[in-house]
Design a protein around this motif. Structure first.
Motif, short mmCIF file in Angstrom:
data_model
loop_
_atom_site.label_atom_id
_atom_site.label_comp_id
_atom_site.label_asym_id
_atom_site.label_seq_id
_atom_site.Cartn_x
_atom_site.Cartn_y
_atom_site.Cartn_z
N ILE A 40 -72.18 -62.78 20.86
CA ILE A 40 -71.46 -61.51 20.94
C ILE A 40 -70.92 -61.12 19.57
CG2 ILE A 40 -70.75 -61.84 23.35
CD1 ILE A 40 -67.87 -62.41 22.17
N VAL A 41 -70.69 -59.84 19.41
CA VAL A 41 -69.98 -59.31 18.25
C VAL A 41 -68.51 -59.21 18.65
CG1 VAL A 41 -69.66 -57.26 16.83
CG2 VAL A 41 -71.96 -58.04 17.37
N ASN A 42 -67.62 -59.59 17.77
CA ASN A 42 -66.18 -59.52 18.04
C ASN A 42 -65.72 -58.07 17.91
OD1 ASN A 42 -63.51 -60.17 18.46
ND2 ASN A 42 -63.18 -60.85 16.37
N LYS A 43 -65.84 -57.32 19.01
CA LYS A 43 -65.45 -55.91 19.01
C LYS A 43 -63.94 -55.77 18.88
CE LYS A 43 -68.30 -53.12 19.89
NZ LYS A 43 -69.17 -52.36 19.06
N ARG A 44 -63.49 -54.76 18.17
CA ARG A 44 -62.06 -54.53 17.94
C ARG A 44 -61.33 -54.15 19.22
NH1 ARG A 44 -59.31 -53.56 13.28
NH2 ARG A 44 -61.25 -53.37 12.17
N GLU A 45 -61.85 -53.20 19.95
CA GLU A 45 -61.21 -52.72 21.17
C GLU A 45 -61.44 -53.71 22.32
OE1 GLU A 45 -59.28 -50.00 21.37
OE2 GLU A 45 -59.60 -49.70 19.24
N VAL A 46 -60.38 -54.01 23.05
CA VAL A 46 -60.46 -54.98 24.14
C VAL A 46 -61.47 -54.54 25.21
CG1 VAL A 46 -59.17 -56.10 26.02
CG2 VAL A 46 -58.15 -55.88 23.75
N PRO B 151 -70.29 -61.67 13.20
CA PRO B 151 -69.95 -60.34 12.66
C PRO B 151 -71.07 -59.37 13.02
CG PRO B 151 -70.63 -61.84 10.90
CD PRO B 151 -70.61 -62.64 12.16
N SER B 152 -70.75 -58.10 13.13
CA SER B 152 -71.73 -57.12 13.59
C SER B 152 -72.97 -57.01 12.72
CB SER B 152 -71.08 -55.74 13.73
OG SER B 152 -70.56 -55.33 12.50
N VAL B 153 -72.85 -57.26 11.43
CA VAL B 153 -74.01 -57.13 10.54
C VAL B 153 -75.10 -58.14 10.86
CG1 VAL B 153 -72.74 -56.10 8.64
CG2 VAL B 153 -72.93 -58.57 8.78
N GLU B 154 -74.75 -59.25 11.50
CA GLU B 154 -75.74 -60.27 11.81
C GLU B 154 -76.44 -60.05 13.15
OE1 GLU B 154 -74.58 -64.30 11.23
OE2 GLU B 154 -73.53 -63.84 9.39
N GLY C 299 -77.84 -54.51 14.96
CA GLY C 299 -77.67 -53.26 15.69
C GLY C 299 -77.31 -53.40 17.15
N CYS C 300 -77.17 -54.62 17.65
CA CYS C 300 -76.75 -54.77 19.05
C CYS C 300 -75.40 -55.48 19.10
CB CYS C 300 -77.80 -55.50 19.88
SG CYS C 300 -78.05 -57.22 19.43
N ASP C 301 -74.77 -55.45 20.24
CA ASP C 301 -73.44 -56.04 20.39
C ASP C 301 -73.47 -57.43 21.00
OD1 ASP C 301 -72.20 -53.79 19.34
OD2 ASP C 301 -72.04 -52.84 21.29
#
Length: 130
Positions: free
Chosen positions: A61-67, A42-45, A48-50
């Motif tokens: 990686i962060v699971n970004k919503r947009e493909v 998750p992004s909080v972990e 601040g980076c992806d």
């Protein structure tokens, strides 16, 4: 082989998409002989980076919503794996033997950002995402 480790609830459909993206990029970068693990957070972990690349075999990686954004994060971090594999960066953060203090001048980051844009344009139409 690409292995996915989930540290956040991710659907099977999303895992399938991540594997598809990673497969395209791994093939494009000729990393097919390496076993790569992709850890999804998750992004909080991620502070601040992806994404983050530890070596040629391990990326977060962060699971970004947009493909498109998800694709770019995976491509960016796999480009760093490529850089590790080919000796362009090392574990001390040196790019071609030089340590950068400024992220925006770092050759490894500039290379990865350039690559993520190029590979997105190359493969975006071949993805089977909904």
């Amino acid at each position: 082989m690409i292995t996915i480790e989930r540290y956040v609830n991710v659907s099977k459909k999303r895992i399938s998409l991540i594997k598809e993206i990673a497969g395209l990029v791994v093939s494009d970068l000729d990393l097919t002989s390496i076993d790569i693990t992709i850890n999804i957070y998750p992004s909080v972990e991620m502070e601040g980076c992806d994404g983050f690349c530890y070596s040629q075999k391990n990326i977060d990686i962060v699971n970004k919503r947009e493909v498109k954004e998800l694709f770019k994060v995976i491509a960016h971090e796999l480009r760093h794996a490529y850089q590790f594999k080919n000796g362009l960066i090392d574990c001390d953060g040196k790019w071609r033997g030089k340590k950068y203090k400024n992220y925006f001048e770092d050759g490894s980051e500039l290379d990865a950002e350039r690559y993520e844009r190029i590979v997105w344009r190359k493969y975006k139409k071949s993805l089977t995402y909904p």
